[in-house]
Every structure is written in structure tokens, then in C-alpha cells.
Write a protein that holds these residues in place. Structure first.
Motif, PDB file in Angstrom:
ATOM      1  N   THR A   1     -13.551   3.893  -3.939  1.00 43.75           N
ATOM      2  CA  THR A   1     -13.726   4.921  -2.904  1.00 43.75           C
ATOM      3  C   THR A   1     -12.952   6.201  -3.194  1.00 43.75           C
ATOM      4  O   THR A   1     -13.088   7.183  -2.466  1.00 43.75           O
ATOM      5  N   LEU A   2     -12.160   6.214  -4.264  1.00 40.77           N
ATOM      6  CA  LEU A   2     -11.392   7.424  -4.580  1.00 40.77           C
ATOM      7  C   LEU A   2     -12.264   8.624  -4.955  1.00 40.77           C
ATOM      8  O   LEU A   2     -11.885   9.762  -4.667  1.00 40.77           O
TER       9      LEU A   2
ATOM     10  N   ILE B   1       0.807  -1.223   0.000  1.00 37.87           N
ATOM     11  CA  ILE B   1       0.000   0.000   0.000  1.00 37.87           C
ATOM     12  C   ILE B   1       0.838   1.270   0.000  1.00 37.87           C
ATOM     13  O   ILE B   1       0.351   2.351  -0.380  1.00 37.87           O
TER      14      ILE B   1
ATOM     15  N   PHE C   1       0.881   3.435  -3.134  1.00 40.64           N
ATOM     16  CA  PHE C   1      -0.429   4.066  -3.337  1.00 40.64           C
ATOM     17  C   PHE C   1      -0.562   5.311  -2.469  1.00 40.64           C
ATOM     18  O   PHE C   1      -1.036   6.355  -2.940  1.00 40.64           O
TER      19      PHE C   1
ATOM     20  N   TRP D   1      -4.446  -0.632  -7.996  1.00 37.76           N
ATOM     21  CA  TRP D   1      -5.283  -0.105  -6.908  1.00 37.76           C
ATOM     22  C   TRP D   1      -6.773  -0.361  -7.116  1.00 37.76           C
ATOM     23  O   TRP D   1      -7.607   0.497  -6.875  1.00 37.76           O
TER      24      TRP D   1
ATOM     25  N   PHE E   1     -13.166   5.543   2.256  1.00 29.62           N
ATOM     26  CA  PHE E   1     -11.796   5.454   1.747  1.00 29.62           C
ATOM     27  C   PHE E   1     -10.906   4.728   2.745  1.00 29.62           C
ATOM     28  O   PHE E   1     -10.126   3.839   2.371  1.00 29.62           O
TER      29      PHE E   1
ATOM     30  N   THR F   1      -1.032   9.244  -3.821  1.00 24.88           N
ATOM     31  CA  THR F   1      -2.214  10.025  -3.454  1.00 24.88           C
ATOM     32  C   THR F   1      -1.933  10.986  -2.304  1.00 24.88           C
ATOM     33  O   THR F   1      -2.874  11.580  -1.764  1.00 24.88           O
TER      34      THR F   1
ATOM     35  N   GLN G   1      -7.303  -3.493   2.257  1.00 23.03           N
ATOM     36  CA  GLN G   1      -6.209  -3.888   1.374  1.00 23.03           C
ATOM     37  C   GLN G   1      -4.989  -4.346   2.171  1.00 23.03           C
ATOM     38  O   GLN G   1      -4.314  -5.316   1.800  1.00 23.03           O
TER      39      GLN G   1
ATOM     40  N   SER H   1     -11.346   0.941   2.756  1.00 25.56           N
ATOM     41  CA  SER H   1     -10.747   0.258   1.606  1.00 25.56           C
ATOM     42  C   SER H   1      -9.239   0.090   1.788  1.00 25.56           C
ATOM     43  O   SER H   1      -8.678  -0.942   1.421  1.00 25.56           O
ATOM     44  N   VAL H   2      -8.586   1.096   2.353  1.00 26.34           N
ATOM     45  CA  VAL H   2      -7.137   1.008   2.588  1.00 26.34           C
ATOM     46  C   VAL H   2      -6.831  -0.039   3.655  1.00 26.34           C
ATOM     47  O   VAL H   2      -5.927  -0.867   3.491  1.00 26.34           O
TER      48      VAL H   2
ATOM     49  N   MET I   1      -9.017   0.082  -3.866  1.00 25.51           N
ATOM     50  CA  MET I   1      -9.270   1.449  -3.414  1.00 25.51           C
ATOM     51  C   MET I   1     -10.022   2.292  -4.452  1.00 25.51           C
ATOM     52  O   MET I   1     -10.638   3.304  -4.103  1.00 25.51           O
TER      53      MET I   1
END
Length: 276
Positions: free
Chosen positions: A83-84, A26, A29, A77, A59, A33, A66, A62-63, A80
Motif C-alpha cells: 500500500t506504500l 509499528i 515504521f 514492513w 494504507f 515514513t 499489522q 494495512s497499518v 505495509m
């Protein structure tokens, strides 16, 4: 009571190993972001509301999910991604909240211009790695492999009868188009493989992970030697190498430019098409 993929990816994987793999996966990612995430958090703190927290919760879940499942084989990704949009709403709100605290640009045309510039800049930074694909300058991810596998499936249909079986590592395109019973070497559709202990040696690790979920359980002695698929995609994975055995029991043929490993003397193969 759970899908086979749950067993494959989670059962037998120690929790701490999963979390280490998930965190390693992660981090890129979060870096990609980071600008969007920081301004979204700034807006959440500067002008807190339960609605903002509610959106950020999607969000965050989801992180965390993961990380909990131990990562993914591909750094696109997909977990995620749904939910972005919520994060980007919070980012846009955060940009506005920050600019409103700067006296000279807190309203009017300067505010609108800077808000648009920040929003566009954040979007470009977040998707920079994917811009060539988004603008159609590059073909979609793994397009080359997909085209190759479609051609393999067409060749399998031409050279084998309906009773042939196919053994694959990429258990998507080839079985879909080949219309033959498929043996999934990595266990997504094989409960025996799914219940094996995972390979934690590092042989099946990439993208910051030591052991990639869904790709760290295998037994080629069972999948190839015991089940004897008519077609085999490859004879090697992780710490197992059956290339020498495969050379004795399978024929490496070429059909209209496509190479296939076919079981020697199999009655399910149209050998006359290969010879001519």
C-alpha cells in the motif's frame, strides 16, 4: 475453516497483548515514513477529495491490520509495502498542495524544482535504511542464512535416505531443498504446536514486541524427544533447553564443512560417508 498459521499467530493471544506488540512493532515504521505521511495528510486536509481518502484508506488498513495481528518477526514492513505506492501518490499530491500555498514558488520552474526535491527527499528518507541493498552494495536480507541453509539441505540429501525426517526452526529453505519430511518446531505446519498457549514471558520477544507471532509457540519435548527427527537444527528455543539431552541422543557431525546434528545409530543415515 482457517489456515494453520491463523491458529498459530492469533489463537490464544490476548487481544490487548497483540495490540501492545503490534504498536511496539509499528512505531519504527511510522517514524521512517513520518515525513511522507505528514505531507500526505497535509494534502488530504488542504485539498480533500474522496479519491484521496480512498487511497489513504488502503494504507491505513494495512497499518491497522499489522497492529491487530501483533507485529511481525522482521522489520522489513512486508505487510505495509503493497500500500506504500498509494501513500506516495498522496505524498506527491501533498507536496504540490503545500507548495501551491507558498506565493513565490506556487508555479513555474521554482515549483517544479521544489516539488521534485521534496518527492526525492521523501523517498530517500523513507527508504534510507534499505539504500545499500537497493543499490546492490549489500546482499539481500538474510542472504547469509539462506546460503548456509541451502548447504545444510545439500548435506542432508547426501547423508540421509528419503525416509529421514528433519526438525527445523527455519522451516523454509532447508525443507524446500532437502526433500525430506520436515517437522516445524515453531508450528507453521504443525497443528499441535499451533494450538499451544503462546509464550508471553518475553523470552520470544524482539523489535518492540514481548511475544512475536508465529515464533511464540513451541514444545521441544514433543517435537524432538517424541518425534525424534533424523536431523535437528538446534536444541534450544525460548525457555526450553534440550542441549544436554541432545548430546546424549544425537551426534554432532561435520560433512564438507557443514555441521549437522544427526540421530545416533539411525538407519536413515549413511554413516559410512561420515566416517570416510
Amino acid at each position: 475453516i482457517v489456515p494453520n498459521t491463523y491458529t498459530l499467530k492469533l489463537v490464544g493471544m490476548p487481544l490487548m497483548e497483540r495490540l501492545r506488540n503490534g504498536w511496539g512493532f509499528i512505531q519504527p515504521f511510522l517514524k521512517e515514513t513520518s515525513f511522507v505521511l505528514l505531507l500526505a495528510l497535509a494534502g488530504l486536509l488542504l485539498k480533500f477529495s474522496r479519491q484521496k481518502l480512498y487511497l489513504f484508506g488502503f494504507f491505513l488498513i494495512s497499518v491497522v491490520y499489522q497492529i491487530y495481528v501483533g507485529g511481525e518477526p522482521w522489520n522489513y514492513w512486508r505487510i505495509m509495502a503493497p500500500t506504500l505506492p498509494f501513500l506516495f501518490i498522496l505524498f506527491f499530491e501533498g507536496c504540490a498542495d503545500v507548495l501551491q500555498r507558498v506565493p513565490k514558488v506556487s508555479h513555474g520552474l521554482p515549483f517544479i524544482v521544489l516539488l521534485f526535491a521534496l518527492a526525492l527527499g521523501g523517498e530517500l528518507l523513507m527508504d534510507f535504511r534499505f539504500l545499500r541493498e537497493m543499490s546492490l552494495l549489500n546482499l539481500p536480507y538474510d542472504n547469509g542464512a539462506a546460503r548456509k541453509h541451502v548447504n545444510i539441505a545439500i548435506a542432508i540429501n547426501a547423508l540421509t535416505d528419503e525416509n529421514a525426517t528433519i526438525g527445523v526452526f527455519w522451516a523454509g529453505t532447508i525443507p524446500y531443498y532437502a526433500d525430506r519430511v520436515a517437522i516445524d518446531f515453531l508450528g507453521k505446519s504443525d497443528p499441535y504446536i499451533a494450538n499451544l498457549p503462546p509464550d508471553l514471558s518475553g523470552e520470544m520477544g524482539w523489535l518492540g514486541m514481548n511475544s512475536v507471532p508465529g515464533h511464540n509457540k513451541y514444545d521441544l519435548n514433543y517435537s524432538i524427544k517424541q518425534l525424534l527427527p533424523t536431523y535437528v537444527q538446534e536444541f534450544e528455543v525460548g525457555s526450553q533447553d534440550l542441549n544436554a539431552w541432545g548430546a546424549e541422543h544425537y551426534v554432532n557431525v561435520k560433512y564438507q564443512g557443514i555441521r549437522l546434528y544427526l540421530l545416533k545409530d539411525s538407519s536413515n543415515v549413511y554413516w559410512d560417508k561420515i566416517r570416510h
